[in-house]
Design a protein around this motif. Sequence first.
Motif, PDB file in Angstrom:
ATOM      1  N   VAL A 154      31.975  32.547  31.098  1.00  0.00           N
ATOM      2  CA  VAL A 154      31.756  31.579  32.120  1.00  0.00           C
ATOM      3  C   VAL A 154      31.029  32.486  33.247  1.00  0.00           C
ATOM      4  CG1 VAL A 154      33.071  30.112  33.976  1.00  0.00           C
ATOM      5  CG2 VAL A 154      33.924  30.463  31.604  1.00  0.00           C
ATOM      6  N   GLY A 155      31.658  33.776  33.449  1.00  0.00           N
ATOM      7  CA  GLY A 155      31.007  34.681  34.430  1.00  0.00           C
ATOM      8  C   GLY A 155      31.977  35.691  34.752  1.00  0.00           C
ATOM      9  N   LEU A 156      31.709  36.205  36.077  1.00  0.00           N
ATOM     10  CA  LEU A 156      32.460  37.054  36.350  1.00  0.00           C
ATOM     11  C   LEU A 156      33.420  36.794  37.514  1.00  0.00           C
ATOM     12  CD1 LEU A 156      30.142  40.218  35.941  1.00  0.00           C
ATOM     13  CD2 LEU A 156      31.667  39.678  34.442  1.00  0.00           C
ATOM     14  N   GLY A 157      34.860  36.877  37.390  1.00  0.00           N
ATOM     15  CA  GLY A 157      35.405  36.557  38.607  1.00  0.00           C
ATOM     16  C   GLY A 157      36.010  37.730  39.522  1.00  0.00           C
ATOM     17  N   THR A 158      35.874  37.849  40.766  1.00  0.00           N
ATOM     18  CA  THR A 158      36.040  38.914  41.498  1.00  0.00           C
ATOM     19  C   THR A 158      37.522  38.567  42.631  1.00  0.00           C
ATOM     20  OG1 THR A 158      34.377  38.481  43.176  1.00  0.00           O
ATOM     21  CG2 THR A 158      33.878  39.960  41.419  1.00  0.00           C
ATOM     22  N   VAL A 159      38.243  39.375  42.593  1.00  0.00           N
ATOM     23  CA  VAL A 159      39.462  39.105  43.497  1.00  0.00           C
ATOM     24  C   VAL A 159      39.722  40.662  43.905  1.00  0.00           C
ATOM     25  CG1 VAL A 159      41.822  38.443  43.724  1.00  0.00           C
ATOM     26  CG2 VAL A 159      40.471  37.376  42.126  1.00  0.00           C
ATOM     27  N   ASP A 160      39.421  40.750  45.302  1.00  0.00           N
ATOM     28  CA  ASP A 160      39.661  42.149  45.877  1.00  0.00           C
ATOM     29  C   ASP A 160      38.791  43.191  45.195  1.00  0.00           C
ATOM     30  OD1 ASP A 160      41.585  41.023  47.908  1.00  0.00           O
ATOM     31  OD2 ASP A 160      43.075  41.081  46.579  1.00  0.00           O
ATOM     32  N   GLU A 161      39.390  44.213  44.526  1.00  0.00           N
ATOM     33  CA  GLU A 161      38.873  45.118  43.816  1.00  0.00           C
ATOM     34  C   GLU A 161      38.769  44.913  42.413  1.00  0.00           C
ATOM     35  OE1 GLU A 161      37.106  47.990  45.303  1.00  0.00           O
ATOM     36  OE2 GLU A 161      37.583  46.598  46.995  1.00  0.00           O
ATOM     37  N   ARG A 162      39.438  43.710  41.927  1.00  0.00           N
ATOM     38  CA  ARG A 162      39.428  43.421  40.524  1.00  0.00           C
ATOM     39  C   ARG A 162      38.416  42.622  40.103  1.00  0.00           C
ATOM     40  NH1 ARG A 162      45.268  40.808  39.486  1.00  0.00           N
ATOM     41  NH2 ARG A 162      44.534  40.891  37.396  1.00  0.00           N
ATOM     42  N   MET A 163      37.737  42.985  38.686  1.00  0.00           N
ATOM     43  CA  MET A 163      36.688  41.945  38.247  1.00  0.00           C
ATOM     44  C   MET A 163      37.267  41.610  36.756  1.00  0.00           C
ATOM     45  SD  MET A 163      32.695  42.562  37.424  1.00  0.00           S
ATOM     46  CE  MET A 163      32.453  42.902  39.321  1.00  0.00           C
ATOM     47  N   LEU A 164      37.157  40.249  36.702  1.00  0.00           N
ATOM     48  CA  LEU A 164      37.567  39.567  35.109  1.00  0.00           C
ATOM     49  C   LEU A 164      36.347  39.239  34.681  1.00  0.00           C
ATOM     50  CD1 LEU A 164      40.532  39.756  36.606  1.00  0.00           C
ATOM     51  CD2 LEU A 164      40.971  37.231  35.644  1.00  0.00           C
ATOM     52  N   ILE A 165      36.281  39.412  33.578  1.00  0.00           N
ATOM     53  CA  ILE A 165      35.333  38.775  32.565  1.00  0.00           C
ATOM     54  C   ILE A 165      35.927  37.581  32.161  1.00  0.00           C
ATOM     55  CG2 ILE A 165      34.023  39.110  30.292  1.00  0.00           C
ATOM     56  CD1 ILE A 165      34.340  42.100  30.879  1.00  0.00           C
ATOM     57  N   LEU A 166      35.293  36.388  32.569  1.00  0.00           N
ATOM     58  CA  LEU A 166      35.883  34.806  32.312  1.00  0.00           C
ATOM     59  C   LEU A 166      35.260  34.561  30.975  1.00  0.00           C
ATOM     60  CD1 LEU A 166      35.697  33.631  35.886  1.00  0.00           C
ATOM     61  CD2 LEU A 166      37.504  34.903  34.615  1.00  0.00           C
ATOM     62  N   VAL A 167      36.196  34.124  30.074  1.00  0.00           N
ATOM     63  CA  VAL A 167      35.889  33.903  28.598  1.00  0.00           C
ATOM     64  C   VAL A 167      35.722  32.409  28.612  1.00  0.00           C
ATOM     65  CG1 VAL A 167      36.472  33.949  26.199  1.00  0.00           C
ATOM     66  CG2 VAL A 167      36.534  36.021  27.488  1.00  0.00           C
ATOM     67  N   ASP A 168      34.703  31.618  27.974  1.00  0.00           N
ATOM     68  CA  ASP A 168      34.728  30.139  27.693  1.00  0.00           C
ATOM     69  C   ASP A 168      35.414  30.186  26.623  1.00  0.00           C
ATOM     70  OD1 ASP A 168      34.092  27.465  27.275  1.00  0.00           O
ATOM     71  OD2 ASP A 168      32.312  27.627  28.325  1.00  0.00           O
ATOM     72  N   ILE A 169      36.512  29.830  26.508  1.00  0.00           N
ATOM     73  CA  ILE A 169      37.192  29.959  25.444  1.00  0.00           C
ATOM     74  C   ILE A 169      36.939  28.770  24.301  1.00  0.00           C
ATOM     75  CG2 ILE A 169      39.633  28.817  25.802  1.00  0.00           C
ATOM     76  CD1 ILE A 169      39.162  32.231  23.948  1.00  0.00           C
ATOM     77  N   ASP A 170      36.601  27.556  24.785  1.00  0.00           N
ATOM     78  CA  ASP A 170      36.153  26.478  24.094  1.00  0.00           C
ATOM     79  C   ASP A 170      34.884  26.715  23.222  1.00  0.00           C
ATOM     80  OD1 ASP A 170      37.749  24.019  24.780  1.00  0.00           O
ATOM     81  OD2 ASP A 170      37.242  24.422  26.653  1.00  0.00           O
ATOM     82  N   ARG A 171      33.808  27.410  24.082  1.00  0.00           N
ATOM     83  CA  ARG A 171      32.575  27.953  23.228  1.00  0.00           C
ATOM     84  C   ARG A 171      32.853  28.838  22.403  1.00  0.00           C
ATOM     85  NH1 ARG A 171      27.210  28.115  26.707  1.00  0.00           N
ATOM     86  NH2 ARG A 171      27.270  25.627  27.149  1.00  0.00           N
ATOM     87  N   LEU A 172      33.687  29.829  22.498  1.00  0.00           N
ATOM     88  CA  LEU A 172      34.080  30.882  21.550  1.00  0.00           C
ATOM     89  C   LEU A 172      34.782  30.261  20.368  1.00  0.00           C
ATOM     90  CD1 LEU A 172      33.937  33.942  21.261  1.00  0.00           C
ATOM     91  CD2 LEU A 172      36.536  34.081  21.979  1.00  0.00           C
TER      92      LEU A 172
END
Length: 164
Positions: free
Chosen positions: A132-150
């Motif tokens: 989906v993209g990269l989500g950022t919260v403060d110093e954290r970065m999440l790799i957002l997975v489009d689980i439907d597509r996967l």
Amino acid sequence: MTTHSTQSAIPIHGESLEYLAFTLGHEEYGVSIQKVQELRGYDAVTHIANAPEFIKGVVNLRGIIVPIIDMRIKFNLGTPTYDQFTVVVILNINNRVVGMVVDSVSDVITLTPEQIKPAPEMGGAVDTNYLVGLGTVDERMLILVDIDRLMSSNEMGLIQQHAA
């Protein structure tokens, strides 16, 4: 920001969405909490002959045969280890129940559209179609997975085939 034809995990028009944060190796990932049915510890699975390596096997979850996919193997992140922190995230994707093995689950994070950046092009090293993209919260970065597509890719069709 582009939108996908599936009920995507991309927030639109200022709405916030919640993501379950989990780890694989040294990276933190996120999947839409709306897809998560439950969290379980890793139990022994029934192996299926000739299944792809990332399909660990199946489990019987209250009468439903659930294929279990090891995401570390799926994403080529090295040899998985199973310990007391290993979690199976039970997902409901297009009325199919699938288990996803991850190293650990940390928390649920709420992200606004401003906190989600498009996934960078990786030059083929990583298939960004599933992100989906990269989500950022403060110093954290999440790799957002489009689980439907996967989970609806051709490869994942094998899961249903082998679990049947």
